[in-house]
Design an enzyme around this catalytic site. Structure first.
Site, short mmCIF file in Angstrom:
data_model
loop_
_atom_site.label_atom_id
_atom_site.label_comp_id
_atom_site.label_asym_id
_atom_site.label_seq_id
_atom_site.Cartn_x
_atom_site.Cartn_y
_atom_site.Cartn_z
N ARG A 148 4.36 2.15 -2.25
CA ARG A 148 4.41 2.85 -3.78
C ARG A 148 4.93 1.71 -4.50
O ARG A 148 5.51 0.87 -4.39
CB ARG A 148 5.62 3.81 -3.72
CG ARG A 148 5.22 5.09 -3.09
CD ARG A 148 4.10 5.75 -4.18
NE ARG A 148 4.24 7.34 -3.90
CZ ARG A 148 3.16 7.70 -3.10
NH1 ARG A 148 2.28 6.92 -2.71
NH2 ARG A 148 3.05 8.96 -2.87
N GLU B 57 1.57 3.17 -12.59
CA GLU B 57 -0.02 3.36 -12.50
C GLU B 57 -0.57 4.35 -13.22
O GLU B 57 -1.58 4.45 -13.58
CB GLU B 57 -0.21 3.18 -10.94
CG GLU B 57 0.06 4.55 -10.23
CD GLU B 57 -0.12 4.22 -8.68
OE1 GLU B 57 -0.94 5.11 -8.19
OE2 GLU B 57 0.33 3.25 -8.17
N PHE C 186 -5.86 5.15 0.73
CA PHE C 186 -6.01 6.53 1.49
C PHE C 186 -7.33 7.07 1.67
O PHE C 186 -7.85 8.15 2.28
CB PHE C 186 -5.13 7.72 0.87
CG PHE C 186 -5.90 8.30 -0.55
CD1 PHE C 186 -6.70 9.25 -0.19
CD2 PHE C 186 -5.68 7.37 -1.64
CE1 PHE C 186 -7.19 9.82 -1.41
CE2 PHE C 186 -6.07 7.91 -2.75
CZ PHE C 186 -7.13 9.03 -2.62
N ASP D 201 -2.20 -2.18 -3.98
CA ASP D 201 -3.07 -0.94 -3.89
C ASP D 201 -2.14 0.13 -4.74
O ASP D 201 -2.89 0.94 -5.44
CB ASP D 201 -3.17 -0.39 -2.65
CG ASP D 201 -4.16 0.95 -2.72
OD1 ASP D 201 -5.31 0.78 -3.49
OD2 ASP D 201 -3.74 1.92 -2.38
N THR E 265 0.87 -1.12 0.00
CA THR E 265 0.09 0.09 -0.09
C THR E 265 0.86 1.28 0.03
O THR E 265 0.36 2.46 0.15
CB THR E 265 -0.83 0.11 1.24
OG1 THR E 265 -0.05 -0.23 2.36
CG2 THR E 265 -1.98 -1.07 1.24
N HIS F 184 -5.11 2.66 -6.20
CA HIS F 184 -4.28 3.25 -5.27
C HIS F 184 -5.32 4.10 -4.31
O HIS F 184 -5.37 5.23 -4.20
CB HIS F 184 -3.65 4.48 -6.01
CG HIS F 184 -2.56 5.29 -4.94
ND1 HIS F 184 -1.26 5.44 -5.73
CD2 HIS F 184 -2.48 5.56 -3.74
CE1 HIS F 184 -0.39 5.92 -4.62
NE2 HIS F 184 -1.33 5.98 -3.53
#
Length: 334
Positions: A232, A261, A304, A256, A230, A301
């Site tokens: 980078r 990406e 968060f 994630d 989760t 991603h």
């Protein structure tokens, strides 16, 4: 102060606009080619998120720029050196969602350990309530390897201990006082790779951590380990991960974040590029392999992404912008 803010979501724009009413603010869409080419000679502050790349070319569009504020902890999407050369400050959000991201890491781990996606898909797609082939495993008693014991890593340690897992950790800067407090043990990176049943990455991305999980690292792992990332995408060498999934070293992965990406949503422009980057194309193909693999979960991603965490991000971002306006930047990155 004149500010350009790359921000796609309406509620965030409203949140920032209300609290920046004393400034001249221009909101731009980070997914719009027209807005990505926006030019203004008077803009002094640029506010971005992780998918907006900021490098030396930015000065052709914003020659008066004196500050870049990113709504993220990581700042690898910003060429900090190029900014410093021009006297431009770079501010980030040092902390906002330590528990938020750690919770997401365990959401992915639980989905893998209990085969939740396969189970749900079986019921919805087939109307099949059989439990054959979807046996999972307990987290209790398993050994969890945490890479990076910053705020998020510490929350992950607490959660792992709550599940009854044994925890080992690696960090270049060990915080020995945490070992007894959180009930874990620091080990070398090599020992963590060799001993862990589950490895969760919570390290920053930089020149030292790029591809820290590579073919050599996978070779040190025991067969059947689970990998959670989760942090980078660049911490993991994608092609090496594909090989590790293929040969069974990695029994399951929850990602994630992935390498390149930011290009995963721009496949058309990539295909039309006159000079495609061969390495990037290989990474994108490897990412697609992982997306299609039944033992891999790939998310956009999103770790968060809770209302609470995003409001904390915006509050720190406002602090950073006001610091620039007052001539005293805070939360400096790099």
């Amino acid at each position: 102060m004149k500010i350009a803010v790359y921000c796609g979501e309406g509620w965030e724009r409203d949140y920032l606009a209300k609290r920046l009413s004393e400034h001249d603010v221009r909101f731009l869409d980070p997914s719009s080619p027209e807005d990505l080419a926006y030019t203004d000679e008077q803009t002094e502050c640029l506010c971005v998120f992780i998918k907006t790349r900021v490098d030396g070319s930015i000065f052709t569009r914003f020659p008066a720029l004196r500050a870049v504020v990113t709504r993220s902890t990581g700042f690898d999407h910003i060429d900090v050196s190029a900014m410093k050369e021009r006297g431009v400050s770079v501010s980030n959000v040092p902390a906002y969602g330590e528990n938020t991201v750690a919770e997401y890491a365990f959401a992915m781990l639980l989905s893998l350990s209990r085969k939740l996606y396969e189970t749900y898909e079986r019921v919805v797609e087939e109307g099949n309530f059989s439990t054959e082939g979807i046996m999972g495993f307990d987290l209790r008693g398993r050994k969890m390897g945490i890479v990076g014991t910053g705020h998020t890593g510490q929350h992950a340690i607490r959660m792992a201990r709550g599940f009854g897992m044994e925890v080992i950790a690696f960090d270049v800067h060990e915080k020995k006082e945490l070992e007894s407090k959180l009930e874990f043990m620091y080990v070398t990176f090599e020992d963590l790779l060799a001993q862990s049943d589950v490895i969760s990455l919570h390290a920053p991305y930089n020149e030292h951590t790029r591809h820290m999980i590579n073919s050599s690292a996978f070779a040190k792992m025991k067969k059947g380990v689970y990998l959670i990332n989760t942090a980078r995408g660049g911490l993991v060498e994608t092609r090496a991960l594909v090989q590790a999934v293929e040969n069974g070293t990695i029994a399951g992965a929850g990602l994630d974040v992935v390498e390149s990406e930011e290009k995963m949503s721009h496949d058309v422009s990539l295909l039309l590029d006159e000079h495609p980057d061969a390495e990037t194309l290989q990474i994108l193909l490897a990412n697609q392999y992982l997306i299609d693999h039944p033992n891999v979960l790939i998310m956009p991603h999103n770790a968060f992404n809770t209302r609470e965490a995003r409001e904390r991000i915006l509050e720190t971002t406002l602090e950073n912008i006001h610091g620039v306006a007052n001539g005293a930047p805070v939360n400096m990155a790099g």
